[in-house]
Scaffold this active site. Structure first.
Site, PDB file in Angstrom:
ATOM      1  CD  GLU A 293      30.941  13.000 110.189  1.00  0.00           C
ATOM      2  OE1 GLU A 293      32.081  13.079 109.696  1.00  0.00           O
ATOM      3  OE2 GLU A 293      30.014  12.343 109.681  1.00  0.00           O
TER       4      GLU A 293
ATOM      5  CG  HIS B 139      36.578  18.682 103.419  1.00  0.00           C
ATOM      6  ND1 HIS B 139      35.945  18.423 102.228  1.00  0.00           N
ATOM      7  CD2 HIS B 139      36.606  17.506 104.098  1.00  0.00           C
ATOM      8  CE1 HIS B 139      35.608  17.135 102.186  1.00  0.00           C
ATOM      9  NE2 HIS B 139      35.993  16.568 103.305  1.00  0.00           N
TER      10      HIS B 139
END
Length: 336
Positions: free
Chosen positions: A70, A139
């Protein structure tokens, strides 16, 4: 008007805008969607199905599969934006924005300020967020409040296909970094989408329904949960203003305050823990600026201050529900 779901509206908007502007590029993990699998490139259009057809139409120079990093994705997007491109960076799960916080918080958000307005950063970061699919503690989180707290960022949360098109178009044509939150359980929501050009300005909340007894402020999946609560309350003659924020930065403070000044009651629904949350921020703002209009203390409907559980029954207990929203409205109405 066409009937689309939110996923289809996002895909159609990306196709249209990338065709219109050759500076728009897309990068992220598996955005090519199946490259290297038995199905070949674009077998599935990304794990969320939001990029089919883009690689075939625009090629590998504009649709770029990245490593699972990321920080690299957002760092590349920040550099590309400074160099004149209009990157769309996808974070497969918003929960991992923490890995790239320096690139977002100390770079993207501050470029315009630190360079005296001479630099622009037209980057859109698409973040898939939210509970409801048993993706557990790492998540399933809703981290929009954290990014809303960072000056220099626009924070966007569409809840209808029309807004998905209008808000994404506005994001792609602006010159500031936009955090574009897509709730994983809302991709299949269907609705009318305007044909042709459609842009939705940031900072304009949507009045979902009107009523004189209480103001409900919500965003994301919590808008539809609030509608369900409103339907039950309407059977008892209780009317409400329901505001879908659309964007949390900028925040449509005027719409919230004008509604509360009419109803005298506020319930804020927020799919995140309560401490330092969007709900706490809005409740404080209303208490400070519309105190004399309040007939009852503002109520917050949030998750508990705990990680999100995996088990379906526990996840459902964690997430603000229509019943919890209804109960909060009734509590505020008990003050006379």
């Amino acid at each position: 008007m066409a009937i689309m779901n939110i996923r289809e509206a996002i895909v159609a908007t990306l196709h249209a805008e990338m065709e219109r502007d050759s500076d728009i590029i897309l990068l992220g993990e598996d955005v090519v969607g199946g490259n290297g699998t038995a199905g070949g490139p674009e077998a599935i259009g990304g794990i969320w199905g939001t990029s089919p057809g883009l690689w075939a139409k625009f090629g590998p120079d504009r649709v770029i599969d990245t490593p699972i990093s990321e920080s690299a994705i957002i760092g590349a997007a920040a550099g590309a934006a400074l160099s004149g491109k209009r990157p769309v960076a996808e974070l497969m799960f918003a929960d991992f924005v923490g890995v790239s916080l320096d690139q977002i918080w100390n770079q993207m958000a501050k470029f315009r300020y630190m360079f005296g307005g001479k630099a622009r950063c037209p980057a859109v970061v698409r973040l898939v967020y939210g509970a409801g699919m048993q993706t557990a503690a790492q998540h399933s989180q809703s981290v929009y409040a954290m990014l809303t707290a960072m000056p220099g960022l626009k924070v966007v949360l569409p809840t209808t296909p029309a807004d998905a098109k209008g808000l994404l178009t506005e994001a792609l044509r602006g010159d500031d970094p936009v955090m574009f939150f897509e709730h994983k359980t809302l991709y299949g929501v269907k609705g009318e989408v305007p044909d042709g050009e459609h842009r939705q300005r940031f900072g304009e909340a949507r009045m979902v329904r009107e009523g004189g007894d209480v103001t409900i402020v919500a965003c994301g999946r919590m808008v539809s949960f609030s509608e369900k609560a409103a339907d039950k309350l309407a059977a008892d003659g209780i009317g409400m203003d329901l505001l879908d924020l659309r964007t949390t930065s900028p925040l449509d403070e005027d719409a919230i305050l004008e509604s509360v000044e009419q109803t005298g009651r506020l319930v804020v629904v927020d799919e995140s823990p309560p401490r330092c949350s969007l709900a706490a921020d809005i409740a404080a703002m209303v208490t400070e600026r519309a105190f004399t209009s309040l007939k009852a203390p503002p109520a917050m409907v949030t998750g508990p201050h705990s990680p999100l559980p995996f088990a379906r029954s526990l996840e459902r207990a964690w997430v603000p529900s229509p019943q919890k929203i209804e109960d909060a409205v009734r509590r505020t109405l008990a003050f006379r």
